[in-house]
Write a protein that holds these residues in place. Structure first.
Motif, mmCIF file in Angstrom:
data_model
loop_
_atom_site.group_PDB
_atom_site.id
_atom_site.type_symbol
_atom_site.label_atom_id
_atom_site.label_comp_id
_atom_site.label_asym_id
_atom_site.label_seq_id
_atom_site.Cartn_x
_atom_site.Cartn_y
_atom_site.Cartn_z
ATOM 1 N N ARG A 105 0.894 -1.154 0.000
ATOM 2 C CA ARG A 105 0.000 0.000 0.000
ATOM 3 C C ARG A 105 0.935 1.208 0.000
ATOM 4 O O ARG A 105 1.612 1.478 0.980
ATOM 5 C CB ARG A 105 -0.895 -0.008 1.227
ATOM 6 N N THR A 106 0.968 1.888 -1.139
ATOM 7 C CA THR A 106 1.925 2.977 -1.326
ATOM 8 C C THR A 106 1.181 4.294 -1.444
ATOM 9 O O THR A 106 0.202 4.398 -2.184
ATOM 10 C CB THR A 106 2.771 2.727 -2.597
ATOM 11 N N GLU A 107 1.657 5.285 -0.697
ATOM 12 C CA GLU A 107 1.090 6.629 -0.753
ATOM 13 C C GLU A 107 2.074 7.547 -1.462
ATOM 14 O O GLU A 107 3.284 7.441 -1.257
ATOM 15 C CB GLU A 107 0.811 7.145 0.658
ATOM 16 N N LEU A 108 1.531 8.424 -2.301
ATOM 17 C CA LEU A 108 2.360 9.367 -3.045
ATOM 18 C C LEU A 108 1.775 10.763 -2.949
ATOM 19 O O LEU A 108 0.576 10.932 -2.690
ATOM 20 C CB LEU A 108 2.441 8.977 -4.528
ATOM 21 N N LYS A 109 2.627 11.752 -3.170
ATOM 22 C CA LYS A 109 2.164 13.136 -3.263
ATOM 23 C C LYS A 109 2.848 13.775 -4.464
ATOM 24 O O LYS A 109 3.912 13.342 -4.900
ATOM 25 C CB LYS A 109 2.455 13.914 -1.986
ATOM 26 N N LYS A 110 2.178 14.813 -4.974
ATOM 27 C CA LYS A 110 2.712 15.525 -6.129
ATOM 28 C C LYS A 110 3.211 16.880 -5.674
ATOM 29 O O LYS A 110 2.476 17.678 -5.098
ATOM 30 C CB LYS A 110 1.635 15.671 -7.214
ATOM 31 N N ASN A 111 4.494 17.127 -5.938
ATOM 32 C CA ASN A 111 5.129 18.418 -5.673
ATOM 33 C C ASN A 111 5.768 18.888 -6.968
ATOM 34 O O ASN A 111 6.491 18.124 -7.610
ATOM 35 C CB ASN A 111 6.223 18.295 -4.599
ATOM 36 N N ASN A 112 5.514 20.128 -7.341
ATOM 37 C CA ASN A 112 6.096 20.684 -8.567
ATOM 38 C C ASN A 112 5.856 19.759 -9.762
ATOM 39 O O ASN A 112 6.763 19.502 -10.546
ATOM 40 C CB ASN A 112 7.587 20.963 -8.382
ATOM 41 N N ASN A 113 4.636 19.232 -9.838
ATOM 42 C CA ASN A 113 4.197 18.372 -10.928
ATOM 43 C C ASN A 113 4.942 17.035 -10.995
ATOM 44 O O ASN A 113 4.931 16.362 -12.020
ATOM 45 C CB ASN A 113 4.287 19.097 -12.278
ATOM 46 N N GLN A 114 5.610 16.641 -9.910
ATOM 47 C CA GLN A 114 6.331 15.365 -9.850
ATOM 48 C C GLN A 114 5.769 14.515 -8.710
ATOM 49 O O GLN A 114 5.647 14.988 -7.580
ATOM 50 C CB GLN A 114 7.833 15.589 -9.607
ATOM 51 N N TRP A 115 5.417 13.276 -9.006
ATOM 52 C CA TRP A 115 4.933 12.356 -7.989
ATOM 53 C C TRP A 115 6.106 11.729 -7.255
ATOM 54 O O TRP A 115 7.104 11.356 -7.880
ATOM 55 C CB TRP A 115 4.093 11.259 -8.637
ATOM 56 N N GLN A 116 5.965 11.631 -5.907
ATOM 57 C CA GLN A 116 6.970 10.957 -5.089
ATOM 58 C C GLN A 116 6.272 10.088 -4.049
ATOM 59 O O GLN A 116 5.211 10.441 -3.527
ATOM 60 C CB GLN A 116 7.869 11.953 -4.362
ATOM 61 N N ILE A 117 6.913 8.986 -3.735
ATOM 62 C CA ILE A 117 6.417 8.067 -2.716
ATOM 63 C C ILE A 117 6.673 8.661 -1.339
ATOM 64 O O ILE A 117 7.786 9.103 -1.043
ATOM 65 C CB ILE A 117 7.117 6.703 -2.858
ATOM 66 N N THR A 118 5.634 8.663 -0.494
ATOM 67 C CA THR A 118 5.783 9.174 0.866
ATOM 68 C C THR A 118 5.681 8.082 1.919
ATOM 69 O O THR A 118 6.165 8.239 3.035
ATOM 70 C CB THR A 118 4.729 10.250 1.181
ATOM 71 N N LYS A 119 5.032 6.962 1.565
ATOM 72 C CA LYS A 119 4.916 5.852 2.512
ATOM 73 C C LYS A 119 4.626 4.583 1.737
ATOM 74 O O LYS A 119 3.899 4.599 0.741
ATOM 75 C CB LYS A 119 3.791 6.106 3.522
ATOM 76 N N SER A 120 5.188 3.486 2.224
ATOM 77 C CA SER A 120 4.879 2.189 1.651
ATOM 78 C C SER A 120 4.803 1.187 2.782
ATOM 79 O O SER A 120 5.684 1.133 3.643
ATOM 80 C CB SER A 120 5.972 1.769 0.647
ATOM 81 N N GLN A 121 3.727 0.427 2.782
ATOM 82 C CA GLN A 121 3.547 -0.597 3.803
ATOM 83 C C GLN A 121 3.334 -1.938 3.113
ATOM 84 O O GLN A 121 2.445 -2.095 2.279
ATOM 85 C CB GLN A 121 2.355 -0.273 4.693
ATOM 86 N N ALA A 122 4.180 -2.901 3.444
ATOM 87 C CA ALA A 122 4.148 -4.209 2.796
ATOM 88 C C ALA A 122 3.528 -5.260 3.710
ATOM 89 O O ALA A 122 3.707 -5.222 4.928
ATOM 90 C CB ALA A 122 5.557 -4.638 2.408
ATOM 91 N N SER A 123 2.814 -6.174 3.081
ATOM 92 C CA SER A 123 2.290 -7.353 3.782
ATOM 93 C C SER A 123 2.301 -8.496 2.782
ATOM 94 O O SER A 123 2.458 -8.294 1.584
ATOM 95 C CB SER A 123 0.877 -7.081 4.306
#
Length: 125
Positions: A105-123
């Motif tokens: 379950r990966t969370e991303l945010k967009k800054n300056n029109n670029q997506w980046q991963i902010t959190k990833s939780q694995a199971s």
């Protein structure tokens, strides 16, 4: 004629770049697609910062050999996104090699029109 890529495809591309960077040991791409404040929660429940996780990769304690994507679901809400992905991940983690059926379950945010991963939780699935 150029093909326009929608936001869902851009987000999925970032997650796929992360997986490729893990397998290739490409720390440059991992630094690019992962936000500085990102956290990673592993299947053991251990939480690591971006820098801690990348240090483990650099030291060879986490080595990734291959991945087979089984699922990629993307939901975009303006400047945030969530991805549920499933991969069969061939990796050696702290000396133990296995192919793990992982759901992330990966969370991303967009800054300056670029997506980046902010959190990833694995199971495991």
């Amino acid at each position: 004629m150029a093909t326009k890529i929608n936001e869902e495809e851009r987000v999925a591309s970032v997650v796929r770049q992360q997986v490729k960077g893990m397998i290739d040991g490409d720390l440059n791409i991992l630094y690019k697609v992962i936000a500085p404040e990102a956290t990673f929660v592993h299947i053991t429940g251990t939480t690591q910062s971006k820098n801690e996780w990348l240090k483990q990769i650099k030291m060879g304690r986490m080595h990734y050999f291959g991945s087979k994507e089984k699922l990629m679901q993307v939901v975009v809400n303006e400047d945030t996104a969530q991805v549920i992905s499933r991969n069969e991940l061939d990796a050696r983690i702290y000396g133990f090699r296995n192919t793990w059926p992982l759901q992330s379950r990966t969370e991303l945010k967009k800054n300056n029109n670029q997506w980046q991963i902010t959190k990833s939780q694995a199971s495991m699935y």
